[in-house]
Scaffold this motif. Structure first.
Motif, short mmCIF file in Angstrom:
data_model
loop_
_atom_site.label_atom_id
_atom_site.label_comp_id
_atom_site.label_asym_id
_atom_site.label_seq_id
_atom_site.Cartn_x
_atom_site.Cartn_y
_atom_site.Cartn_z
N ASN A 280 -7.80 7.92 7.30
CA ASN A 280 -8.44 7.85 8.88
C ASN A 280 -7.32 7.07 9.05
OD1 ASN A 280 -9.95 9.31 9.53
ND2 ASN A 280 -11.42 7.36 9.34
N HIS A 281 -6.33 5.68 8.86
CA HIS A 281 -5.45 4.90 9.13
C HIS A 281 -3.79 6.77 9.47
CE1 HIS A 281 -4.86 4.02 5.42
NE2 HIS A 281 -3.41 3.94 6.14
N LEU A 282 -3.85 7.30 7.99
CA LEU A 282 -2.71 7.91 8.27
C LEU A 282 -3.18 9.30 8.79
CD1 LEU A 282 -2.61 7.51 4.34
CD2 LEU A 282 -0.77 6.84 5.90
N GLN A 283 -3.54 9.80 9.76
CA GLN A 283 -4.23 11.16 9.82
C GLN A 283 -2.92 11.54 10.64
OE1 GLN A 283 -7.49 11.05 12.56
NE2 GLN A 283 -6.57 10.41 14.71
N ASP A 284 -2.65 11.05 11.43
CA ASP A 284 -0.51 11.67 12.43
C ASP A 284 0.37 11.07 10.69
OD1 ASP A 284 -2.30 12.22 13.98
OD2 ASP A 284 -2.58 10.39 14.61
N SER A 285 0.65 10.97 10.31
CA SER A 285 0.98 11.07 9.18
C SER A 285 2.13 12.14 8.30
CB SER A 285 1.19 9.75 7.99
OG SER A 285 1.41 8.45 8.48
N GLY A 286 3.27 12.32 8.24
CA GLY A 286 3.93 13.53 7.51
C GLY A 286 3.52 13.94 6.23
N PHE A 287 3.42 14.56 5.31
CA PHE A 287 3.43 14.96 4.25
C PHE A 287 4.14 14.49 3.34
CE2 PHE A 287 3.11 16.90 0.25
CZ PHE A 287 2.43 16.30 -0.86
N ARG A 288 5.85 14.38 3.72
CA ARG A 288 6.91 13.67 2.80
C ARG A 288 6.97 12.52 2.84
NH1 ARG A 288 9.09 19.05 4.73
NH2 ARG A 288 10.67 17.76 5.25
N VAL A 289 6.43 11.75 4.00
CA VAL A 289 6.27 10.18 4.21
C VAL A 289 4.93 9.64 3.57
CG1 VAL A 289 7.81 10.33 6.12
CG2 VAL A 289 5.29 9.90 6.55
N LEU A 290 4.44 9.91 2.89
CA LEU A 290 3.16 9.32 1.87
C LEU A 290 3.78 8.45 0.68
CD1 LEU A 290 0.44 12.14 2.47
CD2 LEU A 290 1.17 10.02 4.45
N SER A 291 3.50 7.55 0.45
CA SER A 291 2.96 6.82 -0.94
C SER A 291 2.45 7.77 -2.12
CB SER A 291 3.03 5.53 -1.36
OG SER A 291 1.06 5.76 -1.21
N SER A 292 3.11 7.75 -3.19
CA SER A 292 1.68 8.73 -4.46
C SER A 292 1.35 8.37 -4.46
CB SER A 292 3.24 8.28 -5.59
OG SER A 292 2.71 6.66 -5.79
N GLY A 293 0.49 7.00 -4.46
CA GLY A 293 -1.31 7.32 -4.35
C GLY A 293 -1.86 7.17 -3.17
N GLU A 294 -1.40 7.55 -2.04
CA GLU A 294 -1.74 8.50 -0.89
C GLU A 294 -1.51 9.97 -0.95
OE1 GLU A 294 -0.33 4.71 3.00
OE2 GLU A 294 0.92 6.74 2.69
N THR A 295 -0.65 10.29 -1.31
CA THR A 295 -0.84 11.98 -1.05
C THR A 295 -2.07 12.33 -2.78
OG1 THR A 295 1.98 11.54 -1.45
CG2 THR A 295 0.31 13.71 -2.34
N ARG A 296 -1.94 11.06 -3.90
CA ARG A 296 -3.15 11.88 -4.67
C ARG A 296 -4.91 12.12 -3.69
NH1 ARG A 296 -2.36 14.26 -9.15
NH2 ARG A 296 -3.96 13.13 -10.09
N ARG A 297 -5.26 10.85 -2.97
CA ARG A 297 -6.00 11.26 -2.17
C ARG A 297 -6.28 12.24 -0.86
NH1 ARG A 297 -4.62 5.48 -0.66
NH2 ARG A 297 -4.80 5.71 1.23
N LEU A 298 -4.60 12.49 -0.18
CA LEU A 298 -4.48 13.28 -0.05
C LEU A 298 -5.40 14.49 -0.50
CD1 LEU A 298 -4.24 15.35 2.78
CD2 LEU A 298 -1.86 14.85 1.93
#
Length: 482
Positions: free
Chosen positions: A122-140
């Motif tokens: 939820n706290h990442l809903q407006d974040s762009g894909f390329r600025v996510l951490s590796s763990g955040e990307t895996r959950r996405l």
């Protein structure tokens, strides 16, 4: 959903999958453990009809199969890069937002919001894909797969890149999900086989070796055998490093950061970081996903744009005092998920290792005969000589990661930065690299700066720790040094 493999063979440039006979019954979930060989992506692609078998067949009921894998993540990155609009914007395009990437899979707002809530996005809903951490990307990636409402889910290394808290919560989430969804969970860490798994398929070098109940797997002798094999290979690697050893010419501090801070328009990543690395010290950096570990390493390496707005000393020079980035990088070896994603050039396995001598992504000058000999020795130790001239992009993710580790070590750097170095490696590859790093640290062949979310990956020779903790005022993270 019933799935039956009959005399199946499938090939990529670097991996062969060989399954004589394997039946997954309806409502049955399996674990897959690969001793040696990165078979998860190929197995997932076969089940999702992304690739075809060269012989044999897969029989399966009608129904939708989705997969989550590091290879799938790379494919999404390729799409995002192709759609980059930075040239037409007055800012850097950070990619599609988390919300958009989940929503496009289902076009259902309620389901999108539900999945984002369940997977802590939820706290990442407006974040762009390329600025996510590796763990955040895996959950996405998991949220995107579930948004397609599959009947069968293939999870290739689902815990890779996640911090301890998110591994625990994901484990609980999958336990609940297993009650309503069939899954195939592919892991390279024996402790990550979920308790609710009923059956285990054991692979070695791409061939289905045996099928067993979970109780039989728990006492299987294969782990001890692989540990012995990896220790032998690690000693060979260490001997190669010793033969080409050189001493660091620098005095203290190797690196120093005073009141370090990284902030963007909308948030502070971390602040008040005071950190000093002296000659001969090895460090581990700890902290949750998204706290700024990779950002901090970027300040040190010189890849982060705010490295020049911070008070930094590195290798005896003040950052921004006239040194070139190449003067710094020639003394640093780096392995990270970000580098792996950036390494998109079409060069050979041999050239990837050689590029470590020149700190380049790809090879743009002729290597010396000595450098070529050393690189070929690395390929032999990694059992990758058959892929000497194979394109990096045609190799499996785990093979690519082994090459990037060799690329970082090959020049014997003063500082060796390892940001989740084992991501994507099979069991043997992980044991091999971990043993080698332990030996490098013990003999001070390079100074290690090490990031891993797994307690079992801790190295005995590392006694210095920097840990990110949430700021009590909610303003990003601060650090604790021990």
């Amino acid at each position: 959903m019933k799935i039956k493999f009959e005399h199946l063979k499938a090939d990529t440039t670097s991996v062969t999958l060989d399954i004589d006979n394997w039946v997954i019954e309806k409502q049955q979930s399996w674990g897959v453990f690969s001793i040696e060989g990165d078979i998860g992506s190929l197995l997932g692609d076969l089940l999702c009809d992304e690739v075809c078998a060269s012989s044999g067949r897969i029989l399966k009921n009608s129904g939708h199969i989705a997969q989550v894998s590091l290879a799938e993540q790379q494919r999404l990155l390729e799409q995002e890069i192709a759609n980059d609009d930075s040239d037409f914007l007055d800012r850097i395009d950070t990619g599609s937002t988390v919300y958009a990437l989940v929503y496009q899979q289902c076009e259902d707002e309620d389901l999108t919001l539900q999945l984002m809530q369940e997977l802590d996005l939820n706290h990442l809903q407006d974040s762009g894909f390329r600025v996510l951490s590796s763990g955040e990307t895996r959950r996405l990636m998991l949220a995107r797969a579930l948004a397609t409402q599959p009947d069968f889910l293939v999870l290739d290394e689902p815990f890779a890149g996640l911090d301890l808290a998110h591994r625990k919560s994901l484990g609980q989430y999958l336990t609940k999900l297993s009650q309503s969804m069939q899954m195939l969970v592919i892991v390279s860490r024996e402790e990550e086989v979920p308790e609710w798994i009923e059956k285990i398929a054991l692979f070695g070098q791409g061939r289905l070796d045996s099928l067993m109940d979970k109780s039989a797997w728990d006492v299987h002798p294969v782990i001890a055998q692989i540990r012995s094999q990896s220790e032998k290979q690690s000693e060979q690697m260490l001997e190669l490093i010793r033969r080409h050893r050189h001493s660091s010419p620098f005095d203290n501090p190797i690196f120093a950061l005073k009141n370090g801070k990284v902030a963007y328009t909308d948030k502070i990543i971390f602040s008040d970081v005071n950190w000093r690395i002296n000659k001969g010290e090895h460090w581990q950096v700890k902290g949750p996903n998204g706290c700024g570990k990779s950002t901090l390493l970027g300040l040190l390496f010189g890849d982060h744009p705010q490295c020049y707005s911070n008070d930094i000393q590195i290798f005896g020079k003040q950052r921004g005092s006239g040194e070139t980035i190449w003067e710094i990088k020639k003394h640093i070896g780096m392995v990270s998920s970000a580098l792996h994603l950036q390494y998109r050039v079409d060069c050979s396995a041999l050239q990837v290792i050689l590029s470590g001598f020149y700190d380049s992504i790809g090879l743009y000058q002729k290597a010396t005969r000595r450098e070529q000999e050393i690189a070929k020795e690395w390929l032999a130790i990694l059992h990758m000589t058959p892929f000497t001239h194979t394109s990096f992009r045609k190799l499996e993710y785990g093979q690519q990661r082994l090459l990037l580790v060799a690329r970082a070590i090959v020049k014997q750097p003063t500082l060796l930065i390892l940001d989740e170095p084992y991501q994507g490696l099979d069991y043997l590859g992980r044991r091999l690299i971990k043993n080698a790093l332990e030996l490098i640290a013990r003999e001070n062949l390079s100074q290690l700066l090490y990031v891993s979310h797994y307690q079992e990956d801790s190295l005995d020779s590392i006694h210095n720790y920097l840990e990110f903790t949430p700021d009590k005022n909610g303003q990003g993270y601060k650090t604790v040094i021990s």
